[in-house]
Design a protein around this motif. Structure first.
Motif, PDB file in Angstrom:
ATOM      1  N   SER A  22      27.946 -32.680  17.391  1.00 47.59           N
ATOM      2  CA  SER A  22      28.890 -32.818  18.464  1.00 47.59           C
ATOM      3  C   SER A  22      28.279 -32.593  19.477  1.00 47.59           C
ATOM      4  CB  SER A  22      29.603 -31.969  17.751  1.00 47.59           C
ATOM      5  OG  SER A  22      30.470 -32.589  16.349  1.00 47.59           O
ATOM      6  N   CYS A  23      27.040 -31.214  19.800  1.00 48.09           N
ATOM      7  CA  CYS A  23      27.539 -30.089  20.974  1.00 48.09           C
ATOM      8  C   CYS A  23      25.631 -30.306  20.696  1.00 48.09           C
ATOM      9  CB  CYS A  23      27.614 -28.998  21.065  1.00 48.09           C
ATOM     10  SG  CYS A  23      29.397 -29.120  20.777  1.00 48.09           S
ATOM     11  N   PHE A  24      25.572 -30.416  22.240  1.00 47.17           N
ATOM     12  CA  PHE A  24      23.840 -30.381  22.152  1.00 47.17           C
ATOM     13  C   PHE A  24      23.236 -28.838  22.985  1.00 47.17           C
ATOM     14  CE2 PHE A  24      25.510 -31.298  26.529  1.00 47.17           C
ATOM     15  CZ  PHE A  24      25.054 -30.165  27.296  1.00 47.17           C
ATOM     16  N   ARG A  25      21.645 -28.703  22.791  1.00 48.56           N
ATOM     17  CA  ARG A  25      20.931 -27.575  23.261  1.00 48.56           C
ATOM     18  C   ARG A  25      20.324 -28.025  24.963  1.00 48.56           C
ATOM     19  NH1 ARG A  25      17.287 -26.996  18.330  1.00 48.56           N
ATOM     20  NH2 ARG A  25      17.136 -29.851  19.216  1.00 48.56           N
ATOM     21  N   SER A  26      19.415 -27.459  25.255  1.00 49.67           N
ATOM     22  CA  SER A  26      19.408 -27.252  26.862  1.00 49.67           C
ATOM     23  C   SER A  26      17.620 -27.514  26.072  1.00 49.67           C
ATOM     24  CB  SER A  26      19.267 -25.909  27.303  1.00 49.67           C
ATOM     25  OG  SER A  26      18.513 -25.156  26.824  1.00 49.67           O
ATOM     26  N   THR A  27      17.297 -27.534  24.586  1.00 51.90           N
ATOM     27  CA  THR A  27      16.221 -27.728  24.292  1.00 51.90           C
ATOM     28  C   THR A  27      15.992 -28.757  23.686  1.00 51.90           C
ATOM     29  OG1 THR A  27      16.540 -26.491  21.915  1.00 51.90           O
ATOM     30  CG2 THR A  27      15.137 -25.542  23.685  1.00 51.90           C
ATOM     31  N   GLU A  28      17.271 -30.171  23.399  1.00 55.75           N
ATOM     32  CA  GLU A  28      16.942 -31.725  23.899  1.00 55.75           C
ATOM     33  C   GLU A  28      15.050 -31.891  23.871  1.00 55.75           C
ATOM     34  OE1 GLU A  28      18.234 -31.774  20.118  1.00 55.75           O
ATOM     35  OE2 GLU A  28      20.476 -31.024  20.943  1.00 55.75           O
ATOM     36  N   THR A  29      14.715 -33.175  22.984  1.00 57.05           N
ATOM     37  CA  THR A  29      14.139 -33.356  23.348  1.00 57.05           C
ATOM     38  C   THR A  29      15.061 -35.287  23.595  1.00 57.05           C
ATOM     39  OG1 THR A  29      13.424 -34.583  20.993  1.00 57.05           O
ATOM     40  CG2 THR A  29      12.828 -32.801  21.270  1.00 57.05           C
ATOM     41  N   GLY A  30      16.009 -35.128  22.911  1.00 56.30           N
ATOM     42  CA  GLY A  30      16.692 -36.455  23.921  1.00 56.30           C
ATOM     43  C   GLY A  30      15.790 -38.625  22.441  1.00 56.30           C
ATOM     44  N   GLU A  31      15.112 -37.877  21.612  1.00 52.75           N
ATOM     45  CA  GLU A  31      14.498 -38.785  20.415  1.00 52.75           C
ATOM     46  C   GLU A  31      15.164 -38.666  19.156  1.00 52.75           C
ATOM     47  OE1 GLU A  31      12.034 -40.863  21.865  1.00 52.75           O
ATOM     48  OE2 GLU A  31      12.252 -38.957  23.623  1.00 52.75           O
ATOM     49  N   PHE A  32      15.539 -39.536  18.859  1.00 53.66           N
ATOM     50  CA  PHE A  32      16.045 -40.007  17.530  1.00 53.66           C
ATOM     51  C   PHE A  32      15.748 -39.133  16.961  1.00 53.66           C
ATOM     52  CE2 PHE A  32      17.536 -44.431  18.853  1.00 53.66           C
ATOM     53  CZ  PHE A  32      18.944 -43.639  19.016  1.00 53.66           C
ATOM     54  N   THR A  33      16.140 -38.699  15.932  1.00 53.95           N
ATOM     55  CA  THR A  33      15.472 -37.894  14.515  1.00 53.95           C
ATOM     56  C   THR A  33      15.737 -39.303  13.658  1.00 53.95           C
ATOM     57  OG1 THR A  33      17.775 -37.504  13.358  1.00 53.95           O
ATOM     58  CG2 THR A  33      16.497 -35.888  14.480  1.00 53.95           C
ATOM     59  N   SER A  34      14.429 -38.392  12.022  1.00 57.03           N
ATOM     60  CA  SER A  34      14.783 -39.534  11.095  1.00 57.03           C
ATOM     61  C   SER A  34      15.856 -39.974  10.117  1.00 57.03           C
ATOM     62  CB  SER A  34      13.541 -38.919  10.004  1.00 57.03           C
ATOM     63  OG  SER A  34      13.863 -37.425   9.012  1.00 57.03           O
ATOM     64  N   GLN A  35      16.521 -39.225  10.205  1.00 51.37           N
ATOM     65  CA  GLN A  35      17.984 -39.482   9.883  1.00 51.37           C
ATOM     66  C   GLN A  35      19.347 -39.883  11.069  1.00 51.37           C
ATOM     67  OE1 GLN A  35      19.383 -35.363   9.213  1.00 51.37           O
ATOM     68  NE2 GLN A  35      21.629 -36.724  10.018  1.00 51.37           N
ATOM     69  N   ASP A  36      18.784 -39.989  11.790  1.00 47.82           N
ATOM     70  CA  ASP A  36      18.935 -41.022  13.236  1.00 47.82           C
ATOM     71  C   ASP A  36      18.733 -42.607  13.016  1.00 47.82           C
ATOM     72  OD1 ASP A  36      20.828 -38.653  14.174  1.00 47.82           O
ATOM     73  OD2 ASP A  36      19.114 -38.252  15.384  1.00 47.82           O
ATOM     74  N   ILE A  37      17.551 -42.744  12.611  1.00 43.96           N
ATOM     75  CA  ILE A  37      16.755 -43.654  12.600  1.00 43.96           C
ATOM     76  C   ILE A  37      16.836 -44.061  10.874  1.00 43.96           C
ATOM     77  CG2 ILE A  37      14.807 -45.155  11.291  1.00 43.96           C
ATOM     78  CD1 ILE A  37      13.398 -43.105  14.054  1.00 43.96           C
ATOM     79  N   ALA A  38      17.344 -43.477  10.478  1.00 45.46           N
ATOM     80  CA  ALA A  38      17.961 -44.546   9.154  1.00 45.46           C
ATOM     81  C   ALA A  38      18.911 -44.881   9.106  1.00 45.46           C
ATOM     82  CB  ALA A  38      17.632 -43.204   7.903  1.00 45.46           C
ATOM     83  N   ALA A  39      19.857 -44.128   9.344  1.00 42.35           N
ATOM     84  CA  ALA A  39      21.582 -44.505   9.748  1.00 42.35           C
ATOM     85  C   ALA A  39      22.013 -45.788  10.724  1.00 42.35           C
ATOM     86  CB  ALA A  39      22.174 -43.133  10.684  1.00 42.35           C
ATOM     87  N   LEU A  40      20.920 -46.002  11.705  1.00 40.15           N
ATOM     88  CA  LEU A  40      20.865 -46.940  12.545  1.00 40.15           C
ATOM     89  C   LEU A  40      20.890 -48.386  12.195  1.00 40.15           C
ATOM     90  CD1 LEU A  40      20.182 -45.412  16.067  1.00 40.15           C
ATOM     91  CD2 LEU A  40      22.213 -46.697  15.539  1.00 40.15           C
ATOM     92  N   GLN A  41      19.653 -48.121  10.998  1.00 42.21           N
ATOM     93  CA  GLN A  41      18.720 -48.980  10.662  1.00 42.21           C
ATOM     94  C   GLN A  41      19.477 -49.911   9.032  1.00 42.21           C
ATOM     95  OE1 GLN A  41      14.526 -47.822   9.916  1.00 42.21           O
ATOM     96  NE2 GLN A  41      14.066 -49.042  11.678  1.00 42.21           N
ATOM     97  N   ALA A  42      20.513 -48.505   8.832  1.00 48.05           N
ATOM     98  CA  ALA A  42      21.161 -49.137   7.195  1.00 48.05           C
ATOM     99  C   ALA A  42      22.090 -49.826   7.984  1.00 48.05           C
ATOM    100  CB  ALA A  42      21.889 -47.459   7.326  1.00 48.05           C
ATOM    101  N   LEU A  43      22.578 -49.494   9.513  1.00 50.12           N
ATOM    102  CA  LEU A  43      24.130 -50.545   9.432  1.00 50.12           C
ATOM    103  C   LEU A  43      23.243 -51.579  10.238  1.00 50.12           C
ATOM    104  CD1 LEU A  43      25.988 -47.361  11.274  1.00 50.12           C
ATOM    105  CD2 LEU A  43      26.444 -48.311   9.175  1.00 50.12           C
ATOM    106  N   TYR A  44      22.438 -51.681  11.462  1.00 52.00           N
ATOM    107  CA  TYR A  44      22.148 -52.747  12.038  1.00 52.00           C
ATOM    108  C   TYR A  44      19.996 -53.608  12.086  1.00 52.00           C
ATOM    109  CZ  TYR A  44      25.884 -51.654  14.253  1.00 52.00           C
ATOM    110  OH  TYR A  44      27.728 -50.742  14.724  1.00 52.00           O
ATOM    111  N   GLY A  45      20.239 -52.603  10.591  1.00 51.58           N
ATOM    112  CA  GLY A  45      18.923 -53.205  10.952  1.00 51.58           C
ATOM    113  C   GLY A  45      18.326 -54.281   9.644  1.00 51.58           C
ATOM    114  N   GLY A  46      18.082 -55.456   9.882  1.00 48.48           N
ATOM    115  CA  GLY A  46      17.141 -56.963   9.304  1.00 48.48           C
ATOM    116  C   GLY A  46      18.850 -57.518   8.986  1.00 48.48           C
ATOM    117  N   GLY A  47      18.458 -58.497   8.496  1.00 45.76           N
ATOM    118  CA  GLY A  47      19.896 -59.073   7.378  1.00 45.76           C
ATOM    119  C   GLY A  47      20.324 -59.681   8.735  1.00 45.76           C
ATOM    120  N   CYS A  48      19.900 -59.461  10.177  1.00 49.73           N
ATOM    121  CA  CYS A  48      20.525 -60.467  11.023  1.00 49.73           C
ATOM    122  C   CYS A  48      20.790 -61.675  11.299  1.00 49.73           C
ATOM    123  CB  CYS A  48      19.704 -59.956  12.486  1.00 49.73           C
ATOM    124  SG  CYS A  48      19.242 -58.430  13.003  1.00 49.73           S
TER     125      CYS A  48
END
Length: 260
Positions: free
Chosen positions: A234-260
């Motif tokens: 919900s909220c961000f920190r001043s130290t954010e890297t701007g990159e996806f974490t492994s769970q972000d990648i897993a979520a996006l690939q589960a929803l929109y990866g493959g089987g297009c």
């Protein structure tokens, strides 16, 4: 998305007091639908005749109605019932306004956020406009304050805008990238990873509501949130890297990866 404990300013008065009749009637239905879907009333806000939940997610009338429809299929990190239909949306174009590009870090952060999504090989690509071949368009705009806002998909298309607070101009480009990537996540159906306890990333706050239809767990991702564990917190920190974490990648690939 807001920096810890920042709040949207309600211009028409909470719950529509003083607004015009037509927006009021429509917004009353949106609020009713959100409450029926399980969002707590005290987490619903009205700003400039638009309804928001979780402080940064704008909800249209169509999207609020879709939240009440039963989810289909085995797809159930958290998402809404509203997703982008990749059968009809292959290229999503993000079109920054002149005001947006007047902030160099916003312009750079947008390019970096687009690259974040395109690096995953999803069923759709994102591109910076103006360009051609767009199946869906998202306007990138500015607002006062620090943070951002967006909304959920409807009719199979991503939400049509993201809005970034000009106060972010004093933050690093990585933080700007983080917030833009986060808001784009909402436009394609991702909810806050810590929707059930905003205090995890914000330091205070309760639940945004569950109700199943509005906060569906994405298989293969954790069911609990941690500080820094997701770009969709919900909220961000001043130290954010701007990159996806492994769970972000897993979520996006589960929803929109493959089987297009």
């Amino acid at each position: 998305m807001f920096k810890r404990a920042a709040v949207l300013v309600v211009s028409c008065g909470t719950f529509l007091a003083g607004c015009d009749a037509a927006p009021r009637i429509e917004n009353e239905e949106i609020i009713s639908n959100l409450i029926e879907a399980g969002f707590p009333a005290d987490d619903i806000m009205v700003v400039d005749d638009a309804v928001y939940v979780g402080r940064d997610t704008q909800v249209s009338l169509e999207a609020s109605r879709e939240l009440l429809q039963p989810s289909e299929g085995s797809q159930e990190h958290y998402r809404t019932t509203n997703l982008v239909n990749t059968a009809i949306v292959k290229k999503i174009c993000i079109n920054p306004t002149t005001a947006f590009t007047s902030y160099p870090r916003f312009s750079q952060g947008l390019d970096m956020a687009i690259a974040n999504y395109n690096a995953l090989g999803l069923c759709f690509t994102m591109a910076r406009g103006p360009t051609t071949g767009c199946d869906a368009n998202i306007s990138a705009r500015t607002m006062t304050g620090t943070g951002g806002s967006a909304g959920f998909p409807s009719n199979g298309y991503p939400f049509g805008s993201i809005t970034i607070g000009t106060g972010l101009g004093s933050y690093s480009v990585d933080v700007v990238e983080h917030v833009i990537t986060h808001e784009l996540g909402h436009t394609i159906g991702l909810r806050h990873t810590d929707y059930y306890n905003r205090a995890i990333s914000c330091g205070s706050g309760g639940t945004e509501g569950t109700a199943g239809v509005g906060s569906i767990h994405i298989p293969g991702t954790p069911t609990t949130a941690t500080v820094g564990g997701s770009i969709m917190n919900s909220c961000f920190r001043s130290t954010e890297t701007g990159e996806f974490t492994s769970q972000d990648i897993a979520a996006l690939q589960a929803l929109y990866g493959g089987g297009c």
